[in-house]
Scaffold this motif. Sequence first.
Motif, mmCIF file in Angstrom:
data_model
loop_
_atom_site.group_PDB
_atom_site.id
_atom_site.type_symbol
_atom_site.label_atom_id
_atom_site.label_comp_id
_atom_site.label_asym_id
_atom_site.label_seq_id
_atom_site.Cartn_x
_atom_site.Cartn_y
_atom_site.Cartn_z
ATOM 1 N N MET A 102 -13.181 -0.366 14.003
ATOM 2 C CA MET A 102 -12.968 0.978 13.536
ATOM 3 C C MET A 102 -11.552 1.181 13.016
ATOM 4 S SD MET A 102 -15.458 2.841 13.509
ATOM 5 C CE MET A 102 -17.069 2.205 13.659
ATOM 6 N N ALA A 103 -10.606 0.504 13.581
ATOM 7 C CA ALA A 103 -9.220 0.685 13.155
ATOM 8 C C ALA A 103 -9.037 0.280 11.697
ATOM 9 C CB ALA A 103 -8.286 -0.116 14.048
ATOM 10 N N GLU A 104 -9.805 -0.689 11.242
ATOM 11 C CA GLU A 104 -9.687 -1.102 9.849
ATOM 12 C C GLU A 104 -10.087 0.025 8.907
ATOM 13 O OE1 GLU A 104 -11.431 -4.763 8.630
ATOM 14 O OE2 GLU A 104 -10.949 -5.740 10.511
ATOM 15 N N PHE A 105 -11.079 0.812 9.281
ATOM 16 C CA PHE A 105 -11.533 1.900 8.429
ATOM 17 C C PHE A 105 -10.490 3.016 8.360
ATOM 18 C CE2 PHE A 105 -15.703 0.118 9.583
ATOM 19 C CZ PHE A 105 -16.229 -0.049 8.316
ATOM 20 N N VAL A 106 -9.804 3.231 9.450
ATOM 21 C CA VAL A 106 -8.885 4.363 9.542
ATOM 22 C C VAL A 106 -7.494 4.026 9.024
ATOM 23 C CG1 VAL A 106 -7.811 5.974 11.174
ATOM 24 C CG2 VAL A 106 -10.172 5.280 11.487
ATOM 25 N N SER A 107 -7.076 2.787 9.183
ATOM 26 C CA SER A 107 -5.688 2.430 8.898
ATOM 27 C C SER A 107 -5.297 2.647 7.442
ATOM 28 C CB SER A 107 -5.419 0.979 9.298
ATOM 29 O OG SER A 107 -6.134 0.105 8.445
ATOM 30 N N GLY A 108 -6.194 2.395 6.524
ATOM 31 C CA GLY A 108 -5.878 2.610 5.113
ATOM 32 C C GLY A 108 -4.740 1.749 4.616
ATOM 33 N N SER A 109 -4.728 0.499 5.044
ATOM 34 C CA SER A 109 -3.635 -0.384 4.669
ATOM 35 C C SER A 109 -3.689 -0.777 3.198
ATOM 36 C CB SER A 109 -3.650 -1.636 5.545
ATOM 37 O OG SER A 109 -4.862 -2.349 5.348
ATOM 38 N N GLY A 110 -4.817 -0.579 2.561
ATOM 39 C CA GLY A 110 -4.927 -0.909 1.145
ATOM 40 C C GLY A 110 -5.197 -2.374 0.885
ATOM 41 N N ALA A 111 -5.374 -3.152 1.926
ATOM 42 C CA ALA A 111 -5.632 -4.581 1.764
ATOM 43 C C ALA A 111 -7.047 -4.797 1.244
ATOM 44 C CB ALA A 111 -5.445 -5.295 3.093
ATOM 45 N N THR A 112 -7.189 -5.825 0.459
ATOM 46 C CA THR A 112 -8.516 -6.172 -0.058
ATOM 47 C C THR A 112 -9.049 -7.382 0.699
ATOM 48 O OG1 THR A 112 -7.491 -7.513 -1.773
ATOM 49 C CG2 THR A 112 -8.088 -5.246 -2.352
ATOM 50 N N GLN A 113 -9.002 -7.291 1.996
ATOM 51 C CA GLN A 113 -9.533 -8.349 2.839
ATOM 52 C C GLN A 113 -9.962 -7.735 4.156
ATOM 53 O OE1 GLN A 113 -6.388 -11.118 3.270
ATOM 54 N NE2 GLN A 113 -5.040 -9.731 4.349
ATOM 55 N N GLY A 114 -10.612 -8.507 4.961
ATOM 56 C CA GLY A 114 -11.060 -8.012 6.252
ATOM 57 C C GLY A 114 -12.513 -7.572 6.206
ATOM 58 N N LEU A 115 -13.063 -7.422 7.378
ATOM 59 C CA LEU A 115 -14.481 -7.104 7.500
ATOM 60 C C LEU A 115 -14.811 -5.710 6.973
ATOM 61 C CD1 LEU A 115 -17.149 -8.220 8.424
ATOM 62 C CD2 LEU A 115 -16.612 -7.482 10.729
ATOM 63 N N TRP A 160 -13.285 -3.984 4.641
ATOM 64 C CA TRP A 160 -13.245 -3.980 3.185
ATOM 65 C C TRP A 160 -14.497 -4.630 2.610
ATOM 66 C CZ3 TRP A 160 -13.151 -7.818 -0.570
ATOM 67 C CH2 TRP A 160 -12.923 -7.361 -1.866
ATOM 68 N N ARG A 161 -14.925 -5.715 3.237
ATOM 69 C CA ARG A 161 -16.136 -6.398 2.764
ATOM 70 C C ARG A 161 -17.364 -5.498 2.911
ATOM 71 N NH1 ARG A 161 -15.307 -11.743 1.643
ATOM 72 N NH2 ARG A 161 -13.405 -12.633 2.494
ATOM 73 N N LEU A 162 -17.431 -4.745 4.009
ATOM 74 C CA LEU A 162 -18.546 -3.818 4.196
ATOM 75 C C LEU A 162 -18.548 -2.729 3.122
ATOM 76 C CD1 LEU A 162 -18.786 -3.193 8.029
ATOM 77 C CD2 LEU A 162 -20.612 -3.948 6.546
ATOM 78 N N LEU A 163 -17.388 -2.143 2.906
ATOM 79 C CA LEU A 163 -17.301 -1.077 1.906
ATOM 80 C C LEU A 163 -17.581 -1.602 0.499
ATOM 81 C CD1 LEU A 163 -14.164 0.786 3.271
ATOM 82 C CD2 LEU A 163 -16.546 1.532 3.386
#
Length: 63
Positions: free
Chosen positions: A1-14, A16-19
Amino acid sequence: MAEFVSGSGATQGLAWRLLEAGNRLRTAEMLAGVLCLTLLGLALNAAVRLVERIVTVRIRVRR
């Protein structure tokens, strides 16, 4: 969940792949990502439960 909220702008990670899979209507990739998140969640839950069990047993033994 933290990946969805953080908004780091990275184009990697689970997340980002889901979105990205959702935006491109790649259902199989989305389901694989959700399955990975589910398995990670279950593994984390099992690890926390194991640590909790070990800690509570040690507390009971000391008393």
